[in-house]
Design an enzyme around this catalytic site. Structure first.
Site, PDB file in Angstrom:
ATOM      1  N   ASP A  86       4.564   2.904   6.980  1.00  6.70           N
ATOM      2  CA  ASP A  86       4.575   4.340   6.673  1.00  6.70           C
ATOM      3  C   ASP A  86       5.435   4.678   5.464  1.00  6.70           C
ATOM      4  OD1 ASP A  86       3.139   4.527   9.108  1.00  6.70           O
ATOM      5  OD2 ASP A  86       4.998   4.740  10.230  1.00  6.70           O
ATOM      6  N   GLU A  94      -3.284  12.569  10.164  1.00  6.29           N
ATOM      7  CA  GLU A  94      -1.834  12.474  10.323  1.00  6.29           C
ATOM      8  C   GLU A  94      -1.206  12.121   8.981  1.00  6.29           C
ATOM      9  OE1 GLU A  94      -0.914   9.176  12.940  1.00  6.29           O
ATOM     10  OE2 GLU A  94      -2.484   7.951  12.058  1.00  6.29           O
TER      11      GLU A  94
END
Length: 538
Positions: free
Chosen positions: A14, A187
């Site tokens: 991420d 997301e």
């Protein structure tokens, strides 16, 4: 210079990449591992140096009891008003209908800290990021969670204005700006303003083989105003199964001083057992989700496109204005435990290293035996990421157990349900012995049992080694540090995201190797480790 992907090896998921002046920074998720948020810096995007983690105190991060793969999800690093802003999420529930979480904000004028005490922001959804508009206003952009069983749990991307006077959100301004596409699971949003338009980068498809990143844009920040980039997704490897890097998607965009554009993304590198097809299963990513960087160009319609196609490439041209950065050539680590602080590569589970866990210095690490490696509380272990498929790691340990409930040695660890352990323990018939145990999907197996290796009387130390060789890893022991004897060879796939995913929803980290002491009898029996050595063979 060339960027060789992945640029950050091992569990570095991420990525949130920014540039401040001539320096690039990447912040990565750390989940249940402490300290929270992993930071790297570079001036060339090729060579990266590890920095101290910002969430290094329990004031900033308290994860005791957090589930595996809970904790720090998708931190967002930004720079504005002369300081760094860090938004991070602490997820307390991972399984079931709910994702109980809190989003926090901390700031620092120096990337190395100190960081301010955290400000609680909200709990609307995870993957929150902070957007600094050019008119001075700020907004929180986040995935939105819906627990209702008759609705999809990923309820679009919400934008909420943040008041810098009160340092609080203005919930009355919240609106959904993007619903994602029919791929679902939208997301990881990051918002940018480029040439007068707002560009929203968001991940979809789940952080697995179907992962992707889509881009949408709008001239305003009004509700449902963003249109999706036409054609293929911005980046995905769903239809490029032969590429060495897979799962690209969730990430962040950055521009160089010279006006070039790059995109940092999570990625995975799968391998296969010799008996398996190279397409199904697609493979096992024991190194977890790593970080890749792709070059970006803009088409004649003003949309960003990955150079080389939406699958990306392993080798990428570095920025033309890159400044050569000195950095370690690999992840090798040798630790004599003689410094006042632990090496930055060491991590602990959920809580910081403290006196209850042990001590270090004067050439040794002492770990006080605590709960089992299956516990979410008070685990006495320090561990570092696997950053190569092939490596050797070894240690020397002194331990005097008086019950089988006491164990100390070398561990390879994914989460509380998936790990292995080569250790010294006590046997009623043989006294001090060496055993190897494995927790696989929560089921524990002792591999030596009655054949446990008896430690000769008068032997003060035992050396343990693990030899990782992509598909498997082998434990070995020695009584003199020179002559080694193999113990057990185990399947490395058990320590991969992909294997854990088959039975457990929390599958976001990667394999670690480390040192541990267990004493679930509650007598706090200590173990002394003389050194730790990790050497990559790739």
């Amino acid at each position: 210079m060339k960027i060789q992907n992945p640029v950050l090896h091992g569990f570095n998921a991420d990525p949130s990449m920014i540039r401040v002046g001539d320096t690039y920074y990447i912040a990565n998720s750390t989940f249940e591992w402490f300290p929270g948020v992993r930071l790297h810096e570079s001036k060339d995007m090729v060579h990266w140096n590890l920095l101290p983690s910002p969430l290094s105190t329990t004031t900033l991060l308290d994860m005791k009891g957090n589930p595996s793969s809970g904790g720090i999800w998708a931190p967002d690093l930004s720079y504005a008003d002369g300081k760094f802003w860090l938004i991070y999420t602490d997820v307390k529930v991972t399984e079931g209908a709910f994702k109980d979480m809190t989003n926090y904000l901390t700031t620092a004028t120096d990337i190395k800290g100190p960081w301010t005490d955290p400000i609680r922001v909200n709990g609307v959804g995870f993957d929150a990021s902070l957007f600094h508009d050019d008119d001075g206003r700020k907004y929180l952009v986040q995935q939105t969670w819906d627990h209702r069983e008759y609705r999809h749990p990923f309820d679009g991307i919400t934008l909420t204005e943040f008041d810098t006077d009160t340092m609080k959100l203005k919930p009355e301004t919240a609106r959904t700006i993007y619903d994602g596409t029919d791929v679902k699971l939208v997301e990881g949003p990051h918002l940018y303003k480029i040439d007068g338009q707002y560009f929203l980068f968001a991940a979809q498809g789940g952080t697995v083989w179907t992962h992707q990143e889509v881009v949408s844009r709008s001239k305003t920040l009004d509700a449902h105003s963003f249109e999706t980039e036409p054609g293929d997704p911005f980046i995905t490897n769903f239809d490029t199964p032969d590429l060495a890097i897979q799962k690209q998607g969730h990430g962040a965009l950055v521009n160089t001083p010279g006006g070039e554009w790059y995109y940092a993304s999570l990625c995975g590198r799968p391998w296969h057992h010799d008996t398996e097809s190279v397409t199904d299963p697609r493979g096992w990513c024991t190194l977890g989700r790593e970080t890749s960087i792709q070059k970006v160009e803009w088409d004649d319609q003003g949309w960003p496109r990955v150079v080389g196609g939406h699958g990306g490439t392993v080798e990428v041209d570095a920025p033309k204005d890159a400044i050569l950065t000195e950095a370690p050539a690999n992840g090798d680590q040798h630790d004599e435990f003689d410094t006042p602080e632990l090496n930055l590569e060491w991590n602990t589970l959920r809580t910081p290293f403290n006196a209850e866990m042990g001590s270090f210095g004067d050439g040794k690490l002492t770990l006080i035996g605590k709960r089992s490696l299956a516990s979410r509380y008070d685990v006495s272990m320090i561990a570092r990421r696997w950053q190569a498929f092939n490596f050797d790691a070894e240690t020397k340990v002194k331990f005097d157990p008086f019950t089988y409930q006491q164990m100390a040695g070398l561990t390879n660890f994914y989460n509380d349900q998936h790990w292995s352990f080569a250790f010294i323990t006590w046997d009623e018939k043989k006294g001090h012995v060496i055993e190897v145990g494995e927790n696989n999907r929560g089921e524990y197996t002792s591999y030596l049992k009655d054949d446990a290796i008896a430690i000769p009387e008068g032997t003060e130390n035992v050396w343990f080694k693990v030899k990782a060789r992509t598909q498997s890893y082998t434990y070995a022991y020695s009584f003199d540090g020179t002559t080694w004897h193999d113990l057990v060879t185990l399947d490395a796939a058990v320590l991969s995201d992909d294997y854990v995913l088959q039975t457990y929803g929390g599958f976001f980290t990667g394999a670690f190797v480390g040192l541990a002491a267990v004493d679930y009898s509650g007598y706090d029996q200590p173990a002394e480790f003389d050194y730790f050595d990790y050497k990559e063979l790739d």
